[in-house]
Design a protein around this motif. Structure first.
Motif: not given
Length: 203
Positions: A48-68
């Motif tokens: 699902y995620f190429s590396d930990k950075k990609a996973l971290h970014n996906a987590v940030l995008m997920k909570i960012g969407e809730t934030f907006f």
């Protein structure tokens, strides 16, 4: 694997990563630990995620969407635009306090085109929301503004300037938020908003 099961697994990975990142920080969390939490293989994560950075970014995008979404719901409320601006500052404050250990601001130093495009999209979304709030104030007779788009951009830029000026209090890694410095930034944002609103209020 069914599409819905793939989506469910991706969400489970994001939730497990979010829990780990919030407790230990992204930099101190390994993919093995997340896989162990989920009782799956590390290879499953890399599906699902190429590396930990990609996973971290996906987590940030997920909570960012809730934030907006929280801010946009606030912007649609049947209250004064001035109160909406104040309430949005409170939403942002709560968000940073809750997720400060998530290494939120690492993404701002990522110069990859993919991340820079996301940041540009975030700025556009915020400017659109602020324009809507000002237009609402104009329609209700609260504000006297000829160009809501330009005024919204000016306000966004000013608030952004305060955020960047005080970024030393916002940890990139696990150390906790400098609460005193952070409260100072929030107080400055409230004062700036008060001055800004006073300047565009209809007399």
């Amino acid at each position: 694997m069914l599409a819905e099961n793939k989506d469910e697994m991706r969400e489970k990975i994001l939730e497990a990563a979010l829990k780990r990142f919030m407790h230990y920080g992204a930099s101190k969390t390994t993919m093995n630990e997340i896989a162990d939490d989920l009782r799956c293989s590390k290879a499953s994560l890399y599906y699902y995620f190429s590396d930990k950075k990609a996973l971290h970014n996906a987590v940030l995008m997920k909570i960012g969407e809730t934030f907006f979404e929280e801010q946009e719901i606030e912007a649609d409320k049947d209250i004064s635009s001035e109160q909406i601006f104040t309430n949005i500052i409170a939403i942002k404050k709560q968000f940073v306090e809750r997720y400060s250990r998530l290494e939120l601001f690492k993404i701002l130093n990522d110069k990859s085109e993919e991340i820079q495009q996301i940041i540009r999209s975030v700025h556009e979304r915020e400017a659109k929301m602020l324009t809507k709030i000002i237009e609402k104030g104009v329609a209700s007779g609260e504000f006297d503004v000829d160009d809501p788009v330009a005024i919204a951009q000016l306000y966004r830029d000013a608030m952004e300037g305060l955020r960047f000026a005080g970024m030393s209090c916002l940890p990139e890694t696990i150390p906790d938020l400098d609460k005193e410095a952070f409260e100072k930034i929030v107080a400055q944002q409230k004062l700036l908003t008060e001055i800004f609103v006073r300047g565009i209020k209809k007399r």
